[in-house]
Design an enzyme around this catalytic site. Structure first.
Site, mmCIF file in Angstrom:
data_model
loop_
_atom_site.group_PDB
_atom_site.id
_atom_site.type_symbol
_atom_site.label_atom_id
_atom_site.label_comp_id
_atom_site.label_asym_id
_atom_site.label_seq_id
_atom_site.Cartn_x
_atom_site.Cartn_y
_atom_site.Cartn_z
ATOM 1 N N GLY A 64 0.828 -1.215 0.000
ATOM 2 C CA GLY A 64 0.000 0.000 0.000
ATOM 3 C C GLY A 64 0.854 1.254 0.000
ATOM 4 N N THR B 109 1.816 3.129 -2.314
ATOM 5 C CA THR B 109 1.487 4.207 -3.255
ATOM 6 C C THR B 109 0.301 5.039 -2.761
ATOM 7 O OG1 THR B 109 0.044 2.708 -4.463
ATOM 8 C CG2 THR B 109 2.283 2.959 -5.319
ATOM 9 N N GLY B 110 -0.260 4.694 -1.608
ATOM 10 C CA GLY B 110 -1.452 5.392 -1.105
ATOM 11 C C GLY B 110 -1.113 6.669 -0.351
ATOM 12 N N LYS C 242 -11.038 -3.191 10.863
ATOM 13 C CA LYS C 242 -9.754 -3.022 11.552
ATOM 14 C C LYS C 242 -9.724 -3.861 12.839
ATOM 15 C CE LYS C 242 -8.358 1.431 9.582
ATOM 16 N NZ LYS C 242 -7.954 2.824 9.793
ATOM 17 N N ARG D 189 -7.119 -6.790 13.942
ATOM 18 C CA ARG D 189 -6.430 -6.789 15.241
ATOM 19 C C ARG D 189 -6.592 -8.123 15.955
ATOM 20 N NH1 ARG D 189 -6.890 -1.438 19.145
ATOM 21 N NH2 ARG D 189 -6.296 0.084 17.569
HETATM 22 N N1 NAP Z 1 -5.988 9.185 10.380
HETATM 23 C C1 NAP Z 1 -6.425 9.670 9.249
HETATM 24 O O1 NAP Z 1 -6.840 10.840 9.172
HETATM 25 C C2 NAP Z 1 -6.400 8.803 8.040
HETATM 26 C C3 NAP Z 1 -6.616 9.361 6.785
HETATM 27 C C4 NAP Z 1 -6.576 8.545 5.668
HETATM 28 C C5 NAP Z 1 -6.343 7.172 5.818
HETATM 29 N N2 NAP Z 1 -6.158 6.657 7.059
HETATM 30 C C6 NAP Z 1 -5.923 5.213 7.225
HETATM 31 O O2 NAP Z 1 -4.676 4.913 6.607
HETATM 32 C C7 NAP Z 1 -4.737 3.647 5.932
HETATM 33 C C8 NAP Z 1 -4.381 3.836 4.450
HETATM 34 O O3 NAP Z 1 -5.400 4.639 3.845
HETATM 35 P P1 NAP Z 1 -5.102 5.521 2.540
HETATM 36 O O4 NAP Z 1 -6.150 6.553 2.468
HETATM 37 O O5 NAP Z 1 -3.654 5.916 2.533
HETATM 38 O O6 NAP Z 1 -5.343 4.431 1.407
HETATM 39 P P2 NAP Z 1 -5.260 4.667 -0.194
HETATM 40 O O7 NAP Z 1 -4.748 6.019 -0.503
HETATM 41 O O8 NAP Z 1 -6.578 4.235 -0.736
HETATM 42 O O9 NAP Z 1 -4.151 3.613 -0.627
HETATM 43 C C9 NAP Z 1 -4.376 2.242 -0.549
HETATM 44 C C10 NAP Z 1 -3.130 1.501 -0.941
HETATM 45 O O10 NAP Z 1 -3.366 0.092 -0.841
HETATM 46 C C11 NAP Z 1 -2.985 -0.521 -2.051
HETATM 47 N N3 NAP Z 1 -3.786 -1.734 -2.300
HETATM 48 C C12 NAP Z 1 -5.135 -1.809 -2.395
HETATM 49 N N4 NAP Z 1 -5.513 -3.080 -2.656
HETATM 50 C C13 NAP Z 1 -4.367 -3.807 -2.736
HETATM 51 C C14 NAP Z 1 -4.094 -5.170 -2.998
HETATM 52 N N5 NAP Z 1 -5.068 -6.051 -3.254
HETATM 53 N N6 NAP Z 1 -2.799 -5.582 -2.993
HETATM 54 C C15 NAP Z 1 -1.798 -4.698 -2.751
HETATM 55 N N7 NAP Z 1 -1.984 -3.390 -2.508
HETATM 56 C C16 NAP Z 1 -3.264 -2.948 -2.497
HETATM 57 C C17 NAP Z 1 -3.231 0.538 -3.100
HETATM 58 O O11 NAP Z 1 -2.493 0.208 -4.259
HETATM 59 P P3 NAP Z 1 -2.810 0.789 -5.712
HETATM 60 O O12 NAP Z 1 -1.895 1.978 -5.844
HETATM 61 O O13 NAP Z 1 -2.471 -0.339 -6.584
HETATM 62 O O14 NAP Z 1 -4.278 1.174 -5.742
HETATM 63 C C18 NAP Z 1 -2.693 1.766 -2.386
HETATM 64 O O15 NAP Z 1 -1.292 1.804 -2.436
HETATM 65 C C19 NAP Z 1 -6.158 3.118 6.183
HETATM 66 O O16 NAP Z 1 -6.150 2.276 7.293
HETATM 67 C C20 NAP Z 1 -6.957 4.359 6.490
HETATM 68 O O17 NAP Z 1 -8.098 4.103 7.297
HETATM 69 C C21 NAP Z 1 -6.155 7.439 8.160
#
Ligand code: NAP
Length: 313
Positions: A8, A10-11, A136, A140
């Site tokens: 993940g 790239t997210g 989540k 856990r």
């Molecule tokens: N505290 C906060 O304010 C906050 C804010 C945002 C997120 N979060 C948390 O942070 C975490 C990440 O969220 P995010 O928003 O960063 O996510 P995101 O931008 O949607 O990125 C998801 C990542 O997972 C990868 N992925 C998805 N399916 C996959 C698979 N089958 N195999 C391998 N990789 C896969 C995606 O790859 P691709 O590039 O291929 O799509 C991407 O790199 C989550 O737990 C979220 O709840 C917290």
């Protein structure tokens, strides 16, 4: 220096974790789905910049068991997952990462995709965020049941994602017509810059004090009400904003009417307000540790510091 594999990477959150790992000097690998590189030029560019900094990229998918086991064996003494919450199967898909970790038998620390509120104290969260919290929690519980060495990170609101929405707000942005204040003057939330969160995660994965613990990141300078945040913006811009206070009940009603992802974001705001006491409460030492106590040398990005870096006019 342990070898770190980020799934993940790239997210939104994952890219900071990869950068944090590289900054700390870890041999760092990102597991990337092959289609991502061909379909998303921004992500392809980001991956090239990581490679230029010494990161490795392996192609795979958390749903491809054999490939994932190999990637973990070769690259992941530490495995960090930052898969997203956009689709339910993404967070639940981490159960497959656990299966691969068990099969590989080489992982000394796993960090699941959390980086938010403490899901064990978020029982009053409304849908659609409630399903994310449940996923989540399931992960856990599965980690603990499988005895996988882990660290869970609660870093509350991601400062960059939230505050960057205020940038260039003098035109038709969110601050031009006034501002909504969630809760009242006393409704506080915790804001942590993604770069700080990531460097703490990377320190934690090598630290025996965080083994099998929840690491809470609660910098006292960044515990702030939405009202105080608006006051900071006013001070920076010299403008007085028209305030509209929105109660928990009003937010609950807005959630019903809003489309995705706004309803999700509002549900998280609502959850923050109704569980505010829990996120500032005492930490049970059998369960958790406080990052600011473990690493007192860290200088956190403050709310004011972050706002100063934005172009708010
Ligand atoms: N505290 C906060 O304010 C906050 C804010 C945002 C997120 N979060 C948390 O942070 C975490 C990440 O969220 P995010 O928003 O960063 O996510 P995101 O931008 O949607 O990125 C998801 C990542 O997972 C990868 N992925 C998805 N399916 C996959 C698979 N089958 N195999 C391998 N990789 C896969 C995606 O790859 P691709 O590039 O291929 O799509 C991407 O790199 C989550 O737990 C979220 O709840 C917290």
């Amino acid at each position: 220096m342990s070898r770190v594999l980020v799934i993940g990477g790239t997210g939104n959150i994952g890219r900071h974790l990869v950068t944090g790992s590289l900054n700390a000097g870890h041999p760092t690998t990102v597991l990337v789905r092959p289609a991502t590189v061909s379909s998303d030029s921004d992500k392809a560019k980001f991956l090239n910049s990581l490679k230029a900094r010494g990161a490795s990229v392996v192609y795979g998918d958390m749903n491809d068991h054999g490939n994932l086991v190999e990637a973990i064996k070769q690259h992941g003494e530490v495995v960090i997952s930052a898969v997203g919450h956009g689709r339910p199967e993404e967070l639940d898909g981490q159960l497959k990462i656990l299966e691969a970790i068990k099969k590989a038998g080489t992982v000394k620390r796993f960090v699941p995709s959390e980086f938010g509120c403490d899901v064990e104290h978020a029982e009053r969260t409304l849908e659609p965020a409630k399903s994310m919290i449940k996923s989540k929690l399931r992960v856990r519980e599965a980690i603990r049941a499988a005895g996988i060495p882990h660290t869970i990170v609660c870093s509350y609101w991601a400062m960059g994602l939230l505050l960057s929405a205020l940038a260039n707000s003098g035109g038709d942005g969110p601050l031009s017509t006034g501002v909504e204040i969630f809760g009242d003057e006393n409704s506080r939330a915790i804001f942590v810059d993604e770069r700080d969160m990531s460097s703490l995660v990377i320190r934690a994965v090598e630290d025996p004090r965080t083994l099998d613990k929840v690491m809470y990141v609660r910098p006292p300078t960044n515990i702030c009400s939405f009202a105080k945040l608006v006051h900071m913006v006013e001070k920076k811009t010299g403008r007085t904003l028209k305030r509209h206070y929105v109660s928990e009940q009003e937010i609950a009603k807005k959630i019903q009417e809003a489309p995705f992802p706004l309803n999700f974001q509002l549900a998280m705001v609502h959850s923050t307000l109704v569980h505010a006491g829990a996120c500032e409460g005492a930490i049970d030492p059998a369960v958790g540790v406080e990052a600011t106590r473990l690493y007192p040398d860290v200088k956190y990005v403050t709310m004011e510091g972050y706002l100063d870096s934005l172009c708010i006019i």
